[in-house]
Design an enzyme around this catalytic site. Structure first.
Site, PDB file in Angstrom:
ATOM      1  N   GLU A 100       0.905  -1.186  -0.110  1.00  0.00           N
ATOM      2  CA  GLU A 100       0.069   0.008  -0.038  1.00  0.00           C
ATOM      3  C   GLU A 100       0.968   1.186   0.107  1.00  0.00           C
ATOM      4  O   GLU A 100       1.996   1.188   0.626  1.00  0.00           O
ATOM      5  CB  GLU A 100      -0.787  -0.115   1.022  1.00  0.00           C
ATOM      6  CG  GLU A 100      -1.936  -1.107   1.396  1.00  0.00           C
ATOM      7  CD  GLU A 100      -2.330  -0.984   2.883  1.00  0.00           C
ATOM      8  OE1 GLU A 100      -2.565   0.023   3.752  1.00  0.00           O
ATOM      9  OE2 GLU A 100      -2.797  -2.179   3.273  1.00  0.00           O
TER      10      GLU A 100
ATOM     11  N   LYS B  58       2.298   4.417   1.306  1.00  0.00           N
ATOM     12  CA  LYS B  58       2.638   5.023   2.779  1.00  0.00           C
ATOM     13  C   LYS B  58       2.091   6.302   2.638  1.00  0.00           C
ATOM     14  O   LYS B  58       2.830   7.278   2.166  1.00  0.00           O
ATOM     15  CB  LYS B  58       3.946   4.649   3.373  1.00  0.00           C
ATOM     16  CG  LYS B  58       4.067   5.098   4.705  1.00  0.00           C
ATOM     17  CD  LYS B  58       5.499   4.759   5.085  1.00  0.00           C
ATOM     18  CE  LYS B  58       5.722   4.897   6.535  1.00  0.00           C
ATOM     19  NZ  LYS B  58       5.295   6.099   7.086  1.00  0.00           N
TER      20      LYS B  58
ATOM     21  N   ASP C 108       1.248  10.305   3.561  1.00  0.00           N
ATOM     22  CA  ASP C 108       2.138  11.013   4.505  1.00  0.00           C
ATOM     23  C   ASP C 108       1.211  11.939   5.076  1.00  0.00           C
ATOM     24  O   ASP C 108       0.949  13.243   4.635  1.00  0.00           O
ATOM     25  CB  ASP C 108       3.144  11.874   3.577  1.00  0.00           C
ATOM     26  CG  ASP C 108       4.374  12.393   4.717  1.00  0.00           C
ATOM     27  OD1 ASP C 108       4.453  11.932   5.879  1.00  0.00           O
ATOM     28  OD2 ASP C 108       5.281  12.872   4.158  1.00  0.00           O
TER      29      ASP C 108
ATOM     30  N   TYR D 100      -6.364   1.717   6.753  1.00  0.00           N
ATOM     31  CA  TYR D 100      -5.525   0.641   6.567  1.00  0.00           C
ATOM     32  C   TYR D 100      -5.157  -0.528   7.483  1.00  0.00           C
ATOM     33  O   TYR D 100      -4.424  -1.573   7.285  1.00  0.00           O
ATOM     34  CB  TYR D 100      -3.831   0.997   6.293  1.00  0.00           C
ATOM     35  CG  TYR D 100      -3.412   1.872   7.429  1.00  0.00           C
ATOM     36  CD1 TYR D 100      -3.043   1.285   8.556  1.00  0.00           C
ATOM     37  CD2 TYR D 100      -3.108   3.210   7.398  1.00  0.00           C
ATOM     38  CE1 TYR D 100      -2.614   1.990   9.605  1.00  0.00           C
ATOM     39  CE2 TYR D 100      -2.576   4.132   8.315  1.00  0.00           C
ATOM     40  CZ  TYR D 100      -2.164   3.404   9.572  1.00  0.00           C
ATOM     41  OH  TYR D 100      -1.765   4.137  10.604  1.00  0.00           O
TER      42      TYR D 100
ATOM     43  N   LYS E  54      10.980   2.777   1.966  1.00  0.00           N
ATOM     44  CA  LYS E  54      11.109   4.506   2.049  1.00  0.00           C
ATOM     45  C   LYS E  54      11.890   4.706   0.692  1.00  0.00           C
ATOM     46  O   LYS E  54      12.781   4.557   0.282  1.00  0.00           O
ATOM     47  CB  LYS E  54      11.888   4.881   3.325  1.00  0.00           C
ATOM     48  CG  LYS E  54      11.327   4.594   4.725  1.00  0.00           C
ATOM     49  CD  LYS E  54      10.208   5.458   4.709  1.00  0.00           C
ATOM     50  CE  LYS E  54      10.276   6.774   5.640  1.00  0.00           C
ATOM     51  NZ  LYS E  54      10.481   6.744   7.076  1.00  0.00           N
TER      52      LYS E  54
ATOM     53  N   CYS F  75      24.527  45.332 -11.587  1.00  0.00           N
ATOM     54  CA  CYS F  75      24.188  44.023 -12.209  1.00  0.00           C
ATOM     55  C   CYS F  75      25.573  43.259 -12.504  1.00  0.00           C
ATOM     56  O   CYS F  75      26.376  43.842 -12.860  1.00  0.00           O
ATOM     57  CB  CYS F  75      23.875  44.275 -13.562  1.00  0.00           C
ATOM     58  SG  CYS F  75      23.630  42.716 -14.561  1.00  0.00           S
TER      59      CYS F  75
ATOM     60  N   CYS G 176      29.125  43.575 -15.443  1.00  0.00           N
ATOM     61  CA  CYS G 176      28.460  44.461 -16.090  1.00  0.00           C
ATOM     62  C   CYS G 176      28.326  45.809 -15.306  1.00  0.00           C
ATOM     63  O   CYS G 176      28.632  46.917 -15.615  1.00  0.00           O
ATOM     64  CB  CYS G 176      26.988  43.987 -16.274  1.00  0.00           C
ATOM     65  SG  CYS G 176      25.654  45.257 -16.667  1.00  0.00           S
TER      66      CYS G 176
ATOM     67  N   CYS H 239      18.325  44.044 -15.306  1.00  0.00           N
ATOM     68  CA  CYS H 239      19.182  44.889 -15.536  1.00  0.00           C
ATOM     69  C   CYS H 239      19.064  45.993 -16.628  1.00  0.00           C
ATOM     70  O   CYS H 239      18.532  45.608 -17.577  1.00  0.00           O
ATOM     71  CB  CYS H 239      20.472  44.061 -16.131  1.00  0.00           C
ATOM     72  SG  CYS H 239      22.058  45.007 -16.726  1.00  0.00           S
TER      73      CYS H 239
ATOM     74  N   CYS I 221      24.463  44.611 -21.531  1.00  0.00           N
ATOM     75  CA  CYS I 221      24.985  43.735 -20.419  1.00  0.00           C
ATOM     76  C   CYS I 221      25.756  42.458 -21.001  1.00  0.00           C
ATOM     77  O   CYS I 221      25.112  41.916 -21.898  1.00  0.00           O
ATOM     78  CB  CYS I 221      23.783  43.408 -19.396  1.00  0.00           C
ATOM     79  SG  CYS I 221      24.276  42.271 -18.417  1.00  0.00           S
TER      80      CYS I 221
HETATM   81  S1  IVH Z   1       0.375   0.051   8.544  1.00  0.00           S
HETATM   82  C1  IVH Z   1       2.346  -1.342  12.545  1.00  0.00           C
HETATM   83  N1  IVH Z   1      -0.285   1.161   6.159  1.00  0.00           N
HETATM   84  O1  IVH Z   1       3.009   5.068   8.642  1.00  0.00           O
HETATM   85  C2  IVH Z   1       1.492  -0.125  11.984  1.00  0.00           C
HETATM   86  N2  IVH Z   1       0.892   2.456   7.979  1.00  0.00           N
HETATM   87  O2  IVH Z   1       5.565   4.716   9.950  1.00  0.00           O
HETATM   88  C3  IVH Z   1       0.828  -0.423  10.983  1.00  0.00           C
HETATM   89  N3  IVH Z   1       0.893   4.800   7.035  1.00  0.00           N
HETATM   90  O3  IVH Z   1       2.049   4.983  11.895  1.00  0.00           O
HETATM   91  C4  IVH Z   1       0.776   0.747   9.861  1.00  0.00           C
HETATM   92  N4  IVH Z   1       0.337   4.791   5.300  1.00  0.00           N
HETATM   93  O4  IVH Z   1       0.640   6.448  10.293  1.00  0.00           O
HETATM   94  C5  IVH Z   1       0.308   1.208   7.520  1.00  0.00           C
HETATM   95  N5  IVH Z   1      -1.084   2.021   4.220  1.00  0.00           N
HETATM   96  C6  IVH Z   1      -0.333   2.118   5.454  1.00  0.00           C
HETATM   97  C7  IVH Z   1       0.317   3.560   5.851  1.00  0.00           C
HETATM   98  C8  IVH Z   1       0.771   3.732   7.104  1.00  0.00           C
HETATM   99  C9  IVH Z   1       0.881   5.665   6.221  1.00  0.00           C
HETATM  100  C10 IVH Z   1       1.741   5.654   8.551  1.00  0.00           C
HETATM  101  C11 IVH Z   1       0.992   5.136   9.843  1.00  0.00           C
HETATM  102  C12 IVH Z   1       1.866   4.390  10.586  1.00  0.00           C
HETATM  103  C13 IVH Z   1       3.236   5.050  10.102  1.00  0.00           C
HETATM  104  C14 IVH Z   1       4.402   3.893  10.438  1.00  0.00           C
END
Ligand code: IVH
Length: 753
Positions: free
Chosen positions: A123, A125, A127, A244, A333, A427, A457, A472, A477
């Site tokens: 999935e 992640k 932010d 999630y 990451k 300039c 210049c 300028c 120039c």
């Molecule tokens: S699963 C055991 N799935 O990432 C923790 N986390 O660095 C289970 N996050 O605290 C987390 N998208 O806030 C999971 N698709 C996703 C996520 C996700 C963002 C965040 C979440 C978690 C943090 C961990």
């Protein structure tokens, strides 16, 4: 006292010191990030501190401690909200920064489970910030932030105000359960909200009131919005949620796998993480991670990685938790795109139009896998708005392929003696701006070495109307002259190979040329013995030979090739010549329209403003700009000299026939590196032959051209059965479209590239 033990004792003392410093620093940053939503350092820098602490605790187990930040999550809840104890701890995730680390994670799980194969879910992640939602008889009864993982803040009222979070569930949900997910602000919503805050600040400034702080990124904006005291403010914020996980659940039969859980939760009306995918093996999950690394900017929300999870919940239970991290999931990451560094100096360079463009010279830092030393600062207003000064520690961000941006200063680290940066009054011309340059106008008294090849210049600098840029005022120039010639010779204009920035600088400095028209007399000037001698003495341009005691000056291949390239450029055609003149707003598309419509440079430059504006796709701004350019005596003289040099400045009517577009309706994608041309070059040529060129492979793609090191696009094309060709075929496609089209219709031979 044995030497051995004294060494290890002192080693431990040093390590303990460092561990304590790191813990204090990390706790401080946790508080800044989680409780105040005002981080001082980038995520990447934080990760580095954290990794160092973890390393030390592993190397010196005697220094481990239960209350180390490596054993806890985030920061304890603040005082504004009621505290909610989590029935089940909210965890964090371990990181994998590359394929080896992901495979090592799988291997550890395989060793523990004593089996090799199982399925996975990946999935994005997202932010944002983690939230736990409790539902009782289908109604949202409690919402809590993660806090330190054991207890968070009660933000129920605020979460109820977010449209995307269901207050009432549909279907037949269990009587009492908790779900977890990420609250986030989509990028577009974030931009719009910050624009509104900026507009409000403008009003406030006029009224002499203090401004509101802009949010640094969508994550802080989401966190700040959820932690508002007044839920009606949260209600106005563009927030979304991606659910999630099922936290806990009373009295109900729940699915056996994570994948099914996501579907099950969706049935009750929860928006689950978008783009989740099921994988049969780790290679497939790895491909998804690599795919997202290339396409991290493709989603409406900001993602900072990919979460890979063991699908089977029974296996998840077997794997359990270590410290604050489950063994059944890991965060892939992305290489960091933000980093902090120091602004060594703020310098300016001069653009083709004479605009004075400030930029920051940075202490070198790696961002997203690339070493960065400069970042653009746009203009003075932007520098003032962000309040960036020399000596500041700043957060910089690199998004996609674009030039790095300075996001914000870290005010806590600002030196005491710092002062606002001022736009230079003179300039700088083409001075190099390198740190250490002794040119008094350049690196100034900081100089240690003479590296500047630039020309000062000194013209006055001023602002016109409400234009954000300074310009300028000196029409002669050296920077404007240099950039004008660079533009004239560039690929999109007269395409003169060998006439790049350095060569132009050399020719200007040696007095060989002074403007674009004089490019065409280079060959003549080479005939002039005095000029030739001068050039031949320049390293790389020529050689001095001795024959019978007499010195003979010969120019080398570089200059001879250049002279030939200049000659060839004469027949580039009217549209290219028009582009090359660098008239403001006159670019590729409209230059062609103008050339087609008027047929000659004289006709274009002699046309009335209305007649120019009447050309479809041209309009009044371009028309006014052309009139303005043509009204200058100097420019008219330039055109006269170009014509005298026999540079093509009219169109033969036969050329106006509609260009052939053999690839009309075809869609190509290019990936990887090509040996003989850059990707943008190849793309431009394909487009000129009528093709559409896409950035991602889909079922509508006609074919993929894959160069060296082609990655996920190739895999995607393979999986969709899209034809894949190599660089030789790309050359064929460009040079002989008919042959290539025929090839496309052929049956694909087995094992074809
Ligand atoms: S699963 C055991 N799935 O990432 C923790 N986390 O660095 C289970 N996050 O605290 C987390 N998208 O806030 C999971 N698709 C996703 C996520 C996700 C963002 C965040 C979440 C978690 C943090 C961990």
């Amino acid at each position: 006292m044995s030497t051995q033990s004294s060494v290890s004792d002192s080693e431990i003392i040093v390590a303990r010191d460092r561990v304590e410093t790191l813990r204090a620093e990390i706790l401080r940053h946790n508080h800044l990030y989680h409780a105040l939503d005002q981080p001082e350092i980038s995520d990447a820098d934080y990760d580095e501190l954290f990794a160092e602490l973890k390393r030390l605790e592993t190397t010196y187990p005697e220094l481990a401690s239960d209350d180390s930040p490596t054993q806890t999550v985030g920061a304890p809840p603040g005082r504004t909200f009621a505290v909610v104890e989590h029935r089940l701890r909210m965890l964090s995730l371990g990181n994998a920064f590359n394929a080896d680390e992901l495979l090592a994670w799988r291997q550890r799980a395989a060793d523990l489970l004593d089996r090799e194969e199982w399925t996975y879910v990946s999935e994005p992640k997202i932010d944002g910030l983690a939230i736990a939602l409790v539902y009782e008889r289908g109604r949202l009864v409690q919402a809590a932030t993660r806090g330190d993982g054991r207890a968070g803040e009660d933000v129920t009222a605020n979460l109820r105000a977010i449209d995307a979070v269901p207050n009432e569930l549909s279907g037949n949900p269990p009587p009492l359960f908790e779900v977890r997910g990420e609250i986030y602000m989509p990028k577009a919503g974030f931009d719009a909200m910050n624009a509104e805050i900026a507009a409000e600040n403008e009003r406030r400034r006029e009224e002499g009131r203090a401004g509101l702080t802009l949010y640094a990124n969508p994550r802080n904006a989401a966190a700040g919005s959820v932690r508002q005291k007044d839920a009606s403010v949260t209600a106005t914020r563009p927030l979304s949620i991606g659910v999630y996980q099922l936290g806990w659940c009373d009295d109900a039969v729940t699915p056996d796998s994570h994948w099914e859980t996501l579907g099950w939760l969706a049935e009750f009306g929860f928006p689950t993480t978008p783009e989740a995918a099921h994988h049969d093996g780790i290679e497939d999950a790895l491909a998804a991670c690599e795919h997202w690394t290339q396409r991290r900017d493709s989603q409406a929300f900001e993602m900072d990685g990919v979460v890979v999870k063991v699908d089977d919940l029974g296996l998840q239970a077997d794997l359990g938790i270590v410290g604050r991290e489950p063994r059944w999931a890991i965060a892939w990451k992305f290489p960091p795109q933000e980093a902090s560094t120091v602004v060594e100096q703020i310098l300016v360079n001069v653009g083709r139009t004479g605009s004075i463009n400030p930029y920051a010279r940075l202490r070198p830092v790696r961002v997203g896998g690339v070493q960065v030393t400069n970042a653009t600062l746009h203009n003075l207003d932007d520098i003032r708005r962000k309040d960036i000064r020399e000596g500041d520690t700043v957060v910089i961000r690199r998004a996609g392929e674009v030039i790095p941006q300075v996001v914000r200063p870290v005010l806590e680290r600002r030196p005491d003696d710092s002062s606002e940066w001022q736009m230079p009054t003179g300039c700088p011309g083409t001075t190099c701006g390198e740190l250490g340059c002794t040119n008094e106008h350049c690196g100034g008294d900081r100089g240690i070495i003479d590296i500047c090849e630039g020309t000062w210049c000194g013209g006055t600098v001023s602002r016109q109307g409400d234009d954000a840029d300074f310009y300028c005022d000196n029409p002669h120039c050296p920077a404007i002259v240099q950039r004008a010639i660079e533009h004239f010779a560039s690929r999109g204009a007269m395409d003169i190979r060998g006439l790049g920035e350095k060569m132009i600088r050399l020719l200007l400095r040696e007095d060989v040329i002074h403007d674009v028209a004089e490019i065409y007399s280079v060959a003549d000037r080479l005939q002039d013995p005095e000029k030739r001698e001068k050039l031949a003495r320049i390293r790389g341009l020529g050689q001095v030979k001795r024959r019978k005691g007499e010195e003979i000056y010969e120019v080398g291949d570089r200059l001879r090739n250049l002279a030939a390239a200049i000659e060839r450029s004469k027949s580039r055609g009217l549209a290219n010549l028009l582009i090359g003149l660098g008239i403001r707003h006159v670019g590729g598309e409209n230059a062609t329209l103008l050339a087609d419509h008027f047929g000659s440079l004289d006709a274009i430059l002699g046309a009335e403003q209305d007649a120019l504006a009447a050309v479809e796709g041209v309009g009044p701004i371009i028309a006014a700009s052309i009139r303005d350019w043509a009204s200058s005596e100097e420019n008219r003289d330039l055109v006269k000299r170009l014509k005298e040099a026999e540079v093509e400045h009219t169109i033969q009517r036969t050329e106006i026939e509609p260009q052939e577009k053999p690839y009309d309706g075809r869609r190509f994608v290019l990936t990887g590196r090509f040996a003989d041309m850059t990707r943008p070059q190849a793309e431009a040529q394909l487009k000129s032959l009528g093709a559409a060129v896409g950035s991602s492979v889909s079922k509508n793609t006609t074919a993929l051209f894959a160069g060296e090191a082609a990655g996920s696009k190739r895999a995607k094309a393979e999986s969709l059965g899209i034809r894949i060709f190599d660089e030789d075929r790309l050359q064929e496609a460009l040079q002989d479209p008919a042959a290539f089209l025929e090839r496309l219709t052929e049956e694909e031979p087995a094992g074809a590239i």
